[in-house]
Design a protein around this motif. Structure first.
Motif, PDB file in Angstrom:
ATOM      1  N   VAL A  62      20.985  -6.492 -37.083  1.00 24.00           N
ATOM      2  CA  VAL A  62      20.946  -6.595 -38.547  1.00 24.00           C
ATOM      3  C   VAL A  62      21.874  -7.709 -39.045  1.00 24.00           C
ATOM      4  O   VAL A  62      22.793  -8.122 -38.320  1.00 24.00           O
ATOM      5  CB  VAL A  62      21.332  -5.254 -39.213  1.00 24.00           C
ATOM      6  CG1 VAL A  62      20.280  -4.205 -38.925  1.00 24.00           C
ATOM      7  CG2 VAL A  62      22.707  -4.792 -38.755  1.00 24.00           C
ATOM      8  N   PRO A  63      21.649  -8.182 -40.272  1.00 25.12           N
ATOM      9  CA  PRO A  63      22.563  -9.191 -40.819  1.00 25.12           C
ATOM     10  C   PRO A  63      23.992  -8.665 -40.811  1.00 25.12           C
ATOM     11  O   PRO A  63      24.224  -7.505 -41.150  1.00 25.12           O
ATOM     12  CB  PRO A  63      22.067  -9.362 -42.267  1.00 25.12           C
ATOM     13  CG  PRO A  63      20.642  -8.939 -42.245  1.00 25.12           C
ATOM     14  CD  PRO A  63      20.553  -7.865 -41.200  1.00 25.12           C
ATOM     15  N   GLY A  64      24.924  -9.481 -40.365  1.00 20.04           N
ATOM     16  CA  GLY A  64      26.317  -9.075 -40.348  1.00 20.04           C
ATOM     17  C   GLY A  64      26.776  -8.514 -39.004  1.00 20.04           C
ATOM     18  O   GLY A  64      27.968  -8.323 -38.780  1.00 20.04           O
ATOM     19  N   VAL A  65      25.850  -8.249 -38.099  1.00 23.67           N
ATOM     20  CA  VAL A  65      26.234  -7.696 -36.795  1.00 23.67           C
ATOM     21  C   VAL A  65      26.986  -8.740 -35.968  1.00 23.67           C
ATOM     22  O   VAL A  65      27.739  -8.410 -35.052  1.00 23.67           O
ATOM     23  CB  VAL A  65      24.991  -7.162 -36.028  1.00 23.67           C
ATOM     24  CG1 VAL A  65      24.110  -8.283 -35.545  1.00 23.67           C
ATOM     25  CG2 VAL A  65      25.398  -6.277 -34.851  1.00 23.67           C
ATOM     26  N   GLY A  66      26.797 -10.012 -36.345  1.00 18.10           N
ATOM     27  CA  GLY A  66      27.522 -11.077 -35.648  1.00 18.10           C
ATOM     28  C   GLY A  66      26.628 -11.928 -34.762  1.00 18.10           C
ATOM     29  O   GLY A  66      27.095 -12.529 -33.790  1.00 18.10           O
ATOM     30  N   LYS A  67      25.349 -11.995 -35.106  1.00 22.43           N
ATOM     31  CA  LYS A  67      24.401 -12.735 -34.255  1.00 22.43           C
ATOM     32  C   LYS A  67      24.773 -14.200 -34.087  1.00 22.43           C
ATOM     33  O   LYS A  67      24.825 -14.707 -32.977  1.00 22.43           O
ATOM     34  CB  LYS A  67      22.978 -12.682 -34.842  1.00 22.43           C
ATOM     35  CG  LYS A  67      22.269 -11.375 -34.618  1.00 22.43           C
ATOM     36  CD  LYS A  67      20.880 -11.402 -35.201  1.00 22.43           C
ATOM     37  CE  LYS A  67      20.871 -11.666 -36.693  1.00 22.43           C
ATOM     38  NZ  LYS A  67      21.632 -10.730 -37.507  1.00 22.43           N
ATOM     39  N   SER A  68      25.031 -14.891 -35.202  1.00 19.75           N
ATOM     40  CA  SER A  68      25.241 -16.331 -35.033  1.00 19.75           C
ATOM     41  C   SER A  68      26.554 -16.618 -34.322  1.00 19.75           C
ATOM     42  O   SER A  68      26.632 -17.505 -33.479  1.00 19.75           O
ATOM     43  CB  SER A  68      25.155 -17.074 -36.365  1.00 19.75           C
ATOM     44  OG  SER A  68      25.942 -16.449 -37.308  1.00 19.75           O
ATOM     45  N   THR A  69      27.573 -15.804 -34.610  1.00 15.74           N
ATOM     46  CA  THR A  69      28.853 -15.989 -33.922  1.00 15.74           C
ATOM     47  C   THR A  69      28.691 -15.692 -32.435  1.00 15.74           C
ATOM     48  O   THR A  69      29.220 -16.395 -31.579  1.00 15.74           O
ATOM     49  CB  THR A  69      29.931 -15.058 -34.536  1.00 15.74           C
ATOM     50  OG1 THR A  69      29.762 -15.042 -35.951  1.00 15.74           O
ATOM     51  CG2 THR A  69      31.323 -15.513 -34.206  1.00 15.74           C
ATOM     52  N   ARG A 108      26.429 -22.234 -39.361  1.00 18.08           N
ATOM     53  CA  ARG A 108      26.124 -21.390 -38.211  1.00 18.08           C
ATOM     54  C   ARG A 108      26.134 -22.219 -36.924  1.00 18.08           C
ATOM     55  O   ARG A 108      25.616 -23.312 -36.897  1.00 18.08           O
ATOM     56  CB  ARG A 108      24.751 -20.750 -38.371  1.00 18.08           C
ATOM     57  CG  ARG A 108      24.641 -19.837 -39.563  1.00 18.08           C
ATOM     58  CD  ARG A 108      23.240 -19.289 -39.666  1.00 18.08           C
ATOM     59  NE  ARG A 108      23.152 -18.004 -39.003  1.00 18.08           N
ATOM     60  CZ  ARG A 108      22.375 -17.753 -37.977  1.00 18.08           C
ATOM     61  NH1 ARG A 108      21.641 -18.694 -37.468  1.00 18.08           N
ATOM     62  NH2 ARG A 108      22.336 -16.560 -37.458  1.00 18.08           N
ATOM     63  N   LYS A 202      31.830  -7.291 -31.799  1.00 12.91           N
ATOM     64  CA  LYS A 202      33.148  -7.235 -32.469  1.00 12.91           C
ATOM     65  C   LYS A 202      34.100  -6.243 -31.795  1.00 12.91           C
ATOM     66  O   LYS A 202      34.875  -5.560 -32.470  1.00 12.91           O
ATOM     67  CB  LYS A 202      32.984  -6.888 -33.954  1.00 12.91           C
ATOM     68  CG  LYS A 202      31.935  -7.771 -34.655  1.00 12.91           C
ATOM     69  CD  LYS A 202      31.917  -7.575 -36.151  1.00 12.91           C
ATOM     70  CE  LYS A 202      30.670  -8.219 -36.759  1.00 12.91           C
ATOM     71  NZ  LYS A 202      30.620  -8.133 -38.211  1.00 12.91           N
ATOM     72  N   ASP A 204      36.951  -6.027 -30.569  1.00 16.21           N
ATOM     73  CA  ASP A 204      38.276  -6.648 -30.466  1.00 16.21           C
ATOM     74  C   ASP A 204      39.239  -5.965 -31.423  1.00 16.21           C
ATOM     75  O   ASP A 204      38.819  -5.276 -32.365  1.00 16.21           O
ATOM     76  CB  ASP A 204      38.186  -8.168 -30.753  1.00 16.21           C
ATOM     77  CG  ASP A 204      37.321  -8.473 -31.970  1.00 16.21           C
ATOM     78  OD1 ASP A 204      37.481  -7.804 -33.011  1.00 16.21           O
ATOM     79  OD2 ASP A 204      36.479  -9.385 -31.886  1.00 16.21           O
ATOM     80  N   SER A 240      33.056  -9.379 -27.552  1.00 23.77           N
ATOM     81  CA  SER A 240      33.665  -9.963 -28.745  1.00 23.77           C
ATOM     82  C   SER A 240      33.429 -11.469 -28.723  1.00 23.77           C
ATOM     83  O   SER A 240      33.840 -12.153 -27.780  1.00 23.77           O
ATOM     84  CB  SER A 240      35.171  -9.681 -28.778  1.00 23.77           C
ATOM     85  OG  SER A 240      35.807 -10.594 -29.674  1.00 23.77           O
ATOM     86  N   ALA A 241      32.757 -11.943 -29.735  1.00 22.99           N
ATOM     87  CA  ALA A 241      32.520 -13.383 -29.822  1.00 22.99           C
ATOM     88  C   ALA A 241      33.832 -14.096 -30.156  1.00 22.99           C
ATOM     89  O   ALA A 241      34.084 -15.202 -29.689  1.00 22.99           O
ATOM     90  CB  ALA A 241      31.460 -13.676 -30.880  1.00 22.99           C
ATOM     91  N   PHE A 242      34.676 -13.422 -30.935  1.00 28.23           N
ATOM     92  CA  PHE A 242      35.969 -14.023 -31.301  1.00 28.23           C
ATOM     93  C   PHE A 242      36.825 -14.247 -30.061  1.00 28.23           C
ATOM     94  O   PHE A 242      37.441 -15.284 -29.894  1.00 28.23           O
ATOM     95  CB  PHE A 242      36.735 -13.113 -32.282  1.00 28.23           C
ATOM     96  CG  PHE A 242      36.270 -13.226 -33.716  1.00 28.23           C
ATOM     97  CD1 PHE A 242      35.146 -13.978 -34.055  1.00 28.23           C
ATOM     98  CD2 PHE A 242      36.971 -12.582 -34.741  1.00 28.23           C
ATOM     99  CE1 PHE A 242      34.715 -14.069 -35.376  1.00 28.23           C
ATOM    100  CE2 PHE A 242      36.554 -12.680 -36.064  1.00 28.23           C
ATOM    101  CZ  PHE A 242      35.431 -13.415 -36.383  1.00 28.23           C
TER     102      PHE A 242
HETATM  103  P1  GDP Z   1      24.947 -12.438 -38.448  1.00 27.19           P
HETATM  104  O1  GDP Z   1      24.595 -12.205 -39.872  1.00 27.19           O
HETATM  105  O2  GDP Z   1      24.435 -11.314 -37.593  1.00 27.19           O
HETATM  106  O3  GDP Z   1      24.523 -13.789 -37.945  1.00 27.19           O
HETATM  107  O4  GDP Z   1      26.538 -12.333 -38.336  1.00 27.19           O
HETATM  108  P2  GDP Z   1      27.673 -13.471 -38.312  1.00 27.19           P
HETATM  109  O5  GDP Z   1      27.736 -14.116 -37.005  1.00 27.19           O
HETATM  110  O6  GDP Z   1      27.486 -14.349 -39.499  1.00 27.19           O
HETATM  111  O7  GDP Z   1      28.971 -12.603 -38.468  1.00 27.19           O
HETATM  112  C1  GDP Z   1      29.145 -11.667 -39.518  1.00 27.19           C
HETATM  113  C2  GDP Z   1      30.610 -11.413 -39.749  1.00 27.19           C
HETATM  114  O8  GDP Z   1      31.178 -10.800 -38.603  1.00 27.19           O
HETATM  115  C3  GDP Z   1      31.426 -12.678 -39.987  1.00 27.19           C
HETATM  116  O9  GDP Z   1      32.358 -12.420 -41.009  1.00 27.19           O
HETATM  117  C4  GDP Z   1      32.110 -12.931 -38.673  1.00 27.19           C
HETATM  118  O10 GDP Z   1      33.345 -13.592 -38.841  1.00 27.19           O
HETATM  119  C5  GDP Z   1      32.316 -11.514 -38.147  1.00 27.19           C
HETATM  120  N1  GDP Z   1      32.322 -11.519 -36.669  1.00 27.19           N
HETATM  121  C6  GDP Z   1      31.403 -12.115 -35.870  1.00 27.19           C
HETATM  122  N2  GDP Z   1      31.724 -11.977 -34.572  1.00 27.19           N
HETATM  123  C7  GDP Z   1      32.872 -11.262 -34.537  1.00 27.19           C
HETATM  124  C8  GDP Z   1      33.721 -10.790 -33.457  1.00 27.19           C
HETATM  125  O11 GDP Z   1      33.492 -11.022 -32.251  1.00 27.19           O
HETATM  126  N3  GDP Z   1      34.807 -10.059 -33.819  1.00 27.19           N
HETATM  127  C9  GDP Z   1      35.100  -9.779 -35.115  1.00 27.19           C
HETATM  128  N4  GDP Z   1      36.188  -9.055 -35.370  1.00 27.19           N
HETATM  129  N5  GDP Z   1      34.338 -10.228 -36.148  1.00 27.19           N
HETATM  130  C10 GDP Z   1      33.249 -10.956 -35.869  1.00 27.19           C
END
Ligand code: GDP
Length: 327
Positions: A62-69, A108, A202, A204, A240-242
Motif C-alpha cells: 500500500v502507499p506509505g509501506v515504503g516501496k520506493s525507498t 523517488r 521499516k 529499524d 529496513s531500507a533506511f
Molecule cells: P511508498 O509510498 O510505498 O513508495 O513509500 P515510501 O518509500 O515513499 O516511504 C513512505 C514513508 O516511509 C517515507 O516517509 C519514508 O521515509 C518512510 N520509510 C521508508 N522506508 C523506511 C525504513 O526502512 N525505515 C523507516 N523507519 N522509515 C521508512
C-alpha cells in the motif's frame, strides 16, 4: 512530431541498450493508435527471440509501506553486490484518476535512477486493466531484450492490477507494515495468497519489535495456505531500507525460488501458462473492442442499453440481440 523509427531501428536500438530507443519503444507499446499498434507488433516480433532471460519480480504494497525507498535500497544492493542490471517498471494507478501521480514524484529512487545500470520507467495505469497488462508485459520483454537481467514491476497494492502483475512475473513480493493490521493496509487475502515472500518494512529503531512479531504472525498465516504447484513455501522476512538491512535474505529467497522451480520444471511451465493467459486475455479484449466498435452495435447501443437500465429487457437477451447484429 517526434521522428518515427522503423521496426529495425527500434530493434537495433533496444538490443544495443540505447535508453532513448528503449523508452520510445515502451511509449510505442503504450500507444492505443491503430497505426502505432501495427508498428508495435512488428517491433515485438523482432524482440521476442531476445527476451525471457531475466528474473521478473513483482513488488507491491500500500502507499506509505515504503516501496520506493525499498526499491532504491534493494536495487542498489543488487547492482553493487551482485553486479545486476535492473529495470523498474512502476505502474501508477493514480495518474489516471487524479491527474496527479504518486509514482511520478521526481524524488523517488534518486540514486537508482542516476545509476547507468538501472532503468526506471513509471507507466500510467491507462484506461483499462487490459492497457496496463499489455504495455507492462511488453515493456518487460523489451527491457529483457535491452539486457536487463532483473526486472521489478511495482504496483500499489490496492487495486486490481496486482492480479495482472502476478500473471506476468516469476516471483511476487508483498511489502507489509508491522502493526497496521491487514484491514487497515487494505491488503486483501487474495493478494497474500499470491505472495512468494512477504517483507515487513521499516524494521529499524523502535519499529523493530513490532516488525519481528508481525513476521511471526504472517509466517503463521501463510502456513495455513496449502503448498502450490511450485512446491515453494513463502518466506516472511523483515527489512529496513533506511539501515539497508534484511536485503540479502530477500534476494536469497528469489534465487532459491528460481533454483527450486527451474529444477522441478514449474518456472518454465508457469511462463508458458502466462503466455496462454495473455493470449486468452488479448482475444477477449480484441473481441470486445471489435464488438463495441461495430457500426451496427454502436447504432443500437443507446436504445438497447436504455431498455436494460429500465428493466424492460434482460441483459442476457439484450446481449444476444446485439450479437446477432454482427456478421
Ligand atoms: P511508498 O509510498 O510505498 O513508495 O513509500 P515510501 O518509500 O515513499 O516511504 C513512505 C514513508 O516511509 C517515507 O516517509 C519514508 O521515509 C518512510 N520509510 C521508508 N522506508 C523506511 C525504513 O526502512 N525505515 C523507516 N523507519 N522509515 C521508512
Amino acid at each position: 512530431m517526434p521522428k518515427r523509427f522503423s521496426p529495425d531501428e527500434y530493434a537495433a536500438g533496444v538490443l544495443s541498450g540505447n535508453r532513448v530507443l528503449l523508452s520510445r519503444a515502451i511509449t510505442l507499446m503504450e500507444s492505443t493508435l491503430p497505426s502505432d499498434q501495427t508498428l508495435a507488433h512488428e517491433v515485438m516480433e523482432k524482440m521476442l527471440p531476445h527476451a525471457g532471460k531475466s528474473v521478473r519480480v513483482g513488488i507491491t504494497g500500500v502507499p506509505g509501506v515504503g516501496k520506493s525507498t525499498f526499491i532504491e535500497a534493494f536495487g542498489n544492493y543488487l547492482l553493487e553486490e551482485h553486479g545486476k542490471n535492473l529495470a523498474v517498471l512502476a505502474i501508477d494507478p493514480t495518474s489516471q484518476r487524479t491527474g496527479g501521480s504518486i509514482l511520478g514524484d521526481k524524488t523517488r529512487m534518486e540514486t537508482l535512477s542516476a545509476n547507468p545500470k538501472a532503468y526506471i520507467r513509471p507507466s500510467p495505469a491507462g484506461k483499462t486493466l487490459g492497457g496496463v497488462a499489455r504495455s507492462t508485459r511488453e515493456s518487460i520483454l523489451l527491457c529483457e531484450a535491452a539486457g536487463f537481467d532483473v526486472i521489478f514491476v511495482e504496483t500499489v497494492g490496492v487495486g486490481q492490477s496486482e492480479t495482472a502483475v502476478h500473471e506476468m512475473v516469476d516471483f511476487f513480493l508483498l511489502l507489509m507494515l508491522a502493526g497496521a493490521g491487514d484491514e487497515l493496509q487494505g491488503i486483501k487475502k487474495g493478494i497474500m495468497e499470491m505472495a512468494d515472500a512477504i517483507a515487513i518494512t521499516k524494521a529499524d529503531g523502535p519499529n523493530l519489535p513490532a516488525a519481528t512479531s508481525a513476521q511471526a504472525e504472517y509466517k503463521g498465516a501463510l502456513h495455513l495456505f496449502p503448498l502450490g504447484a511450485s512446491k515453494w513455501s513463502p518466506r516472511v522476512t523483515v527489512c529496513s531500507a533506511f539501515e539497508k538491512s534484511g536485503l540479502a535474505p530477500i534476494w536469497d529467497s528469489v534465487m532459491e525460488y528460481v533454483q527450486l522451480t527451474q529444477g522441478n520444471g514449474y518456472f518454465q511451465q508457469r511462463r508458458q501458462e502466462q503466455n496462454l493467459h495473455w493470449l486468452r486475455h488479448s482475444i477477449r479484449q480484441q473481441l470486445e473492442e471489435r464488438f463495441y466498435q461495430h457500426p451496427a452495435v454502436k447504432a443500437q447501443w443507446e436504445d438497447v442499453s436504455g431498455q436494460v437500465t429500465q428493466g424492460q429487457k434482460s441483459p442476457f437477451a439484450a446481449a444476444a440481440e446485439l450479437f446477432r447484429l454482427l456478421p
